[in-house]
Design an enzyme around this catalytic site. Structure first.
Site, PDB file in Angstrom:
ATOM      1  N   ASP A 249       8.428 -39.860  -3.649  1.00 15.01           N
ATOM      2  CA  ASP A 249       7.706 -40.749  -2.743  1.00 15.01           C
ATOM      3  C   ASP A 249       6.665 -39.941  -1.979  1.00 15.01           C
ATOM      4  OD1 ASP A 249       6.767 -42.514  -0.898  1.00 15.01           O
ATOM      5  OD2 ASP A 249       8.705 -42.927   0.057  1.00 15.01           O
TER       6      ASP A 249
ATOM      7  N   GLU B  44      -6.677 -12.604   4.927  1.00 12.03           N
ATOM      8  CA  GLU B  44      -5.907 -11.644   5.708  1.00 12.03           C
ATOM      9  C   GLU B  44      -4.824 -12.428   6.445  1.00 12.03           C
ATOM     10  OE1 GLU B  44      -8.440  -9.454   8.321  1.00 12.03           O
ATOM     11  OE2 GLU B  44      -9.923  -9.015   6.756  1.00 12.03           O
TER      12      GLU B  44
ATOM     13  N   GLU C 120      -2.251 -12.708   9.247  1.00 11.74           N
ATOM     14  CA  GLU C 120      -1.753 -12.220  10.532  1.00 11.74           C
ATOM     15  C   GLU C 120      -0.626 -13.135  10.998  1.00 11.74           C
ATOM     16  OE1 GLU C 120      -5.916 -10.286  12.252  1.00 11.74           O
ATOM     17  OE2 GLU C 120      -5.240 -12.234  12.995  1.00 11.74           O
TER      18      GLU C 120
ATOM     19  N   GLU D 101      -0.668  -5.186  14.042  1.00 11.28           N
ATOM     20  CA  GLU D 101      -1.934  -5.662  14.593  1.00 11.28           C
ATOM     21  C   GLU D 101      -1.964  -5.444  16.121  1.00 11.28           C
ATOM     22  OE1 GLU D 101      -4.830  -6.646  14.760  1.00 11.28           O
ATOM     23  OE2 GLU D 101      -5.485  -6.860  12.696  1.00 11.28           O
TER      24      GLU D 101
ATOM     25  N   GLU E  91       0.044  -7.666  10.201  1.00 10.54           N
ATOM     26  CA  GLU E  91      -0.922  -8.137   9.211  1.00 10.54           C
ATOM     27  C   GLU E  91      -0.583  -7.599   7.830  1.00 10.54           C
ATOM     28  OE1 GLU E  91      -5.584  -7.449   7.986  1.00 10.54           O
ATOM     29  OE2 GLU E  91      -5.154  -7.980  10.079  1.00 10.54           O
TER      30      GLU E  91
ATOM     31  N   HIS F  72      -8.547 -14.608   8.297  1.00 10.48           N
ATOM     32  CA  HIS F  72      -9.927 -14.355   7.869  1.00 10.48           C
ATOM     33  C   HIS F  72     -10.002 -14.456   6.351  1.00 10.48           C
ATOM     34  CE1 HIS F  72      -9.759 -11.434  11.543  1.00 10.48           C
ATOM     35  NE2 HIS F  72      -9.794 -12.714  11.919  1.00 10.48           N
TER      36      HIS F  72
ATOM     37  N   ARG G 236     -17.243  -8.207  14.792  1.00  9.64           N
ATOM     38  CA  ARG G 236     -16.047  -9.040  14.800  1.00  9.64           C
ATOM     39  C   ARG G 236     -16.139 -10.227  15.758  1.00  9.64           C
ATOM     40  NH1 ARG G 236     -12.000  -6.340  11.963  1.00  9.64           N
ATOM     41  NH2 ARG G 236     -12.563  -4.200  11.454  1.00  9.64           N
TER      42      ARG G 236
ATOM     43  N   GLU H 216     -16.945 -12.301   5.279  1.00  9.84           N
ATOM     44  CA  GLU H 216     -15.708 -12.993   5.640  1.00  9.84           C
ATOM     45  C   GLU H 216     -15.980 -14.067   6.681  1.00  9.84           C
ATOM     46  OE1 GLU H 216     -12.754 -10.887   7.891  1.00  9.84           O
ATOM     47  OE2 GLU H 216     -14.211  -9.516   8.765  1.00  9.84           O
TER      48      GLU H 216
ATOM     49  N   ARG I 284     -14.339 -15.737   9.748  1.00  6.63           N
ATOM     50  CA  ARG I 284     -13.284 -15.274  10.650  1.00  6.63           C
ATOM     51  C   ARG I 284     -12.624 -16.395  11.456  1.00  6.63           C
ATOM     52  NH1 ARG I 284     -12.829 -10.017  11.569  1.00  6.63           N
ATOM     53  NH2 ARG I 284     -12.196 -10.266  13.759  1.00  6.63           N
TER      54      ARG I 284
END
Length: 476
Positions: free
Chosen positions: A52, A132, A134, A214, A222, A271, A342, A361, A363
Site C-alpha cells: 500500500d 559528504e 556529517e 568534525e 564525517e 555537501h 566555505r 560542490e 554546500r
C-alpha cells in the site's frame, strides 16, 4: 543463469535463511518486508511484492496495484541481521494490463528519469556526485512532545559540558565547544567505531575516501565517499545512513543526521560534489576558465543558483534544516559561488586540479533530504542553466572570493539569500518548478503532494510551544 538462480546460489554459499526487501518512502526512509528463503522464486521478479503506497506517503493510484520489483544486482548480506539474511533494493511499478510500468512518484524512478533526461538533452552522458556525510554520535537521546510539555536532551561523554563530572570515568579529555575538527585520540572516542562503519560500507560496495571528527565538539563526525554515478550514489546514501545508525546502535550509541541537534554547535550538512562527462571526457574543465571551469560548468552553476531557493525544498526539507543555516557555523546563507570559500553556497575546491576531477560542490543540502529527489532536482536545475545559458557572473552571483559572513548589512542586502525557513523554501518551489517537470521527470502530482505534506509538517511544528519561549515570555 536466471535472476533467481543467481540469488539462490549466493544464498547457498552463505547459508542464507531470509530475504529482505528494502523500499524507500516519500520522506527518504527505508521500509522493508522479509520472506523466508523457501518463498523466493522467479515470480518475485515478474509479479513483485504488492504493498500500500499510501502508507509510504505516495498519492494513491486509482484502480492500480503497486508492486516492489527487486534488483538482483543489489543483493548483499545484511551485516545487522541475526538470522543470515540477504538484502535487496529495487524499484516500484504499477501493474498494467500488458506490462508493468514504473511508478512515477517513486524516488528512484525520479532519479532514473533525470539521468535519462540529461542524456537526451545532449548535455552529458553521466553525472558523478560525491556526498559528504556529517552526523552526530551521542550516548543517549531523549525527547517528548505532549500537551503538557516539550523537551529534548542529548549527551555524549566527550562533550565539554561533562568536564565537571565527579566520577572515575572522567579522564579530562572532553572536546571543547566547536573544537572537534580532526581531533585525535583520546579525545576522538569514536575513532574505532567510524573505522568499523567504513569497513561495513566497503563490504557493501561503497568506496570510502576518508573519515574524521568534525568541528562539533559533542561528537560531530564525517565520512566522505568517492565520486560515483548519481542514481547509484543515491542508493549508497541510503545504505550509508543505514550502516551508520545500525553500527552505532550495535555499540549502545545513537547516530543522527539531523542538521542541528545541538544549539550553538556546528550543524551537519551533506555537501554534494558534482561533475559531468560526455563521450568519456569531463564537461566541466577548461584550463583558461575561472578556477579552470568551462563555460558549461558556469552555466550549470548558474542554474543551481537561479533555482537555489526552490531547490532547498528538496535538499533541506525539514524545519530543523534552517536552524543549521545561520551565519558563523560554516553553513551557507547567501546565493553565490567562489573558489575555496566555505561561506559560498557553491564552492570550487582548489585541490581538484586535474580535468577528470574538476568540479564544484553545493554546500546547502543536508541529510534530511530524500537523496533520490534531492540529487535529481540538483541535476535538473543545473541542466536548466546549461540549456538557458545562465551566466552566474552576469547575474551578479559572484565569484565571491571573500568571506560572505563578514559583509556589512548594506553589502549583505545586495546579495540574494537562501530561504530562512522551510515555509520560504516551499513558497519558492510552488512558484518555480517548471525546470523539474520537463519530460515528466518530477510529476506535478508529486510536487503538490510534497508541498502539502511539508506545509502540514511545518505548520504542526510551529504550533508547539517552545521551551525557550517560557524563558522569554513566562513572566510577562
Amino acid at each position: 543463469m536466471g535472476k533467481s538462480e543467481k540469488v539462490l546460489q549466493l544464498c547457498r554459499e552463505n547459508s542464507i535463511r531470509m530475504i529482505d526487501f528494502k523500499m524507500v518512502d516519500l520522506d527518504g526512509r527505508w521500509r522493508h518486508i522479509t520472506i523466508p528463503l523457501e518463498r523466493f522464486g522467479d515470480s518475485i521478479f515478474t509479479q513483485g511484492i504488492g504493498f500500500d503506497g499510501s502508507n509510504y506517503g505516495y498519492a494513491p493510484i486509482e484502480k492500480s496495484d503497486m508492486v516492489f520489483i527487486p534488483d538482483p544486482d543489489s543483493a548483499v548480506i545484511d551485516p545487522f541481521a541475526e538470522i543470515p539474511t540477504l538484502s535487496m533494493t529495487g524499484d516500484v511499478c504499477v501493474i498494467g494490463t500488458d506490462e508493468n510500468r514504473p511508478f512515477d512518484q517513486y524516488p528512484r524512478n525520479v532519479a532514473l528519469r533525470a539521468a535519462e533526461y540529461m542524456k537526451q538533452s545532449g548535455a552529458a552522458d553521466s553525472i558523478a556526485i560525491g556526498p559528504e556525510f556529517e552526523f552526530y554520535l551521542f550516548d543517549t537521546v531523549n525527547y517528548q512532545v505532549s500537551p503538557r510539555g516539550a523537551s529534548y536532551a542529548v549527551d555524549t561523554r566527550q562533550a565539554e559540558w561533562n568536564t565537571g563530572l565527579a566520577d572515575t570515568g572522567n579522564l579530562g579529555y572532553e572536546v571543547k565547544h566547536k573544537g572537534g575538527y580532526h581531533i585525535a585520540a583520546p579525545q576522538d572516542i569514536s575513532y574505532n567505531l567510524r573505522s568499523k562503519m567504513c569497513m561495513l560500507m566497503e563490504d557493501w560496495g561503497i568506496r570510502v575516501k576518508y573519515h574524521h571528527h568534525e568541528v562539533g565538539g559533542p561528537g560531530q563526525l564525517e565520512i566522505e565517499v568517492e565520486l560515483g554515478e548519481m542514481v547509484d550514489m543515491a542508493d549508497k546514501t541510503m545504505i550509508t545512513k543505514y550502516i551508520v545508525k545500525n553500527a552505532a546502535a550495535a555499540e549502545g550509541r545513537t547516530a543522527t543526521f539531523m542538521p542541528k541537534p545541538v544549539y550553538q554547535e556546528a550543524g551537519s550538512g551533506m555537501h554534494v560534489h558534482m561533475l559531468l562527462f560526455k563521450d568519456g571526457k569531463p564537461v566541466f574543465y577548461d584550463k583558461d576558465g575561472y578556477s579552470s571551469l568551462s563555460r558549461e560548468a558556469h552555466y550549470f552553476i548558474g542554474g543551481l543558483l537561479k533555482h537555489a531557493p526552490s531547490l532547498c525544498a528538496w535538499t533541506n526539507p525539514s524545519t530543523n534544516s534552517y536552524k543549521r543555516r545561520v551565519p558563523g557555523f560554516e553553513a551557507p546563507v547567501t546565493i553565490g559561488y567562489a573558489t575555496s570559500n566555505r561561506s559560498a553556497v557553491i564552492r570550487i575546491p582548489a585541490y581538484a586540479k586535474t580535468p577528470e576531477l574538476k568540479r564544484f560542490e553545493l554546500r546547502s543540502p543536508d541529510a534530511t533530504a530524500n537523496p533520490y529527489y534531492a540529487y535529481a532536482a540538483i541535476l535538473m536545475a543545473g541542466l536548466d542553466g546549461m540549456e538557458k545559458q545562465i551566466d552566474p557572473q552576469a547575474n551578479g552571483w559572484g565569484p565571491y572570493d571573500y568571506n560572505l559572513y563578514e559583509l556589512s548589512p548594506e553589502q549583505q542586502a545586495r546579495i540574494r539569500s537562501l530561504p530562512k525557513s522551510l515555509d520560504e523554501a516551499l513558497d519558492a518551489l510552488e512558484q518555480d518548478h517548471d525546470y523539474l517537470t520537463k519530460n515528466g521527470v518530477f510529476p506535478e502530482r508529486l510536487i503538490q503532494i510534497w508541498l502539502e505534506r511539508k506545509r502540514k509538517e511545518s505548520r504542526a511544528i510551529s504550533q508547539i510551544p517552545h521551551p525557550a519561549e517560557f524563558g522569554a515570555y513566562y513572566d510577562l
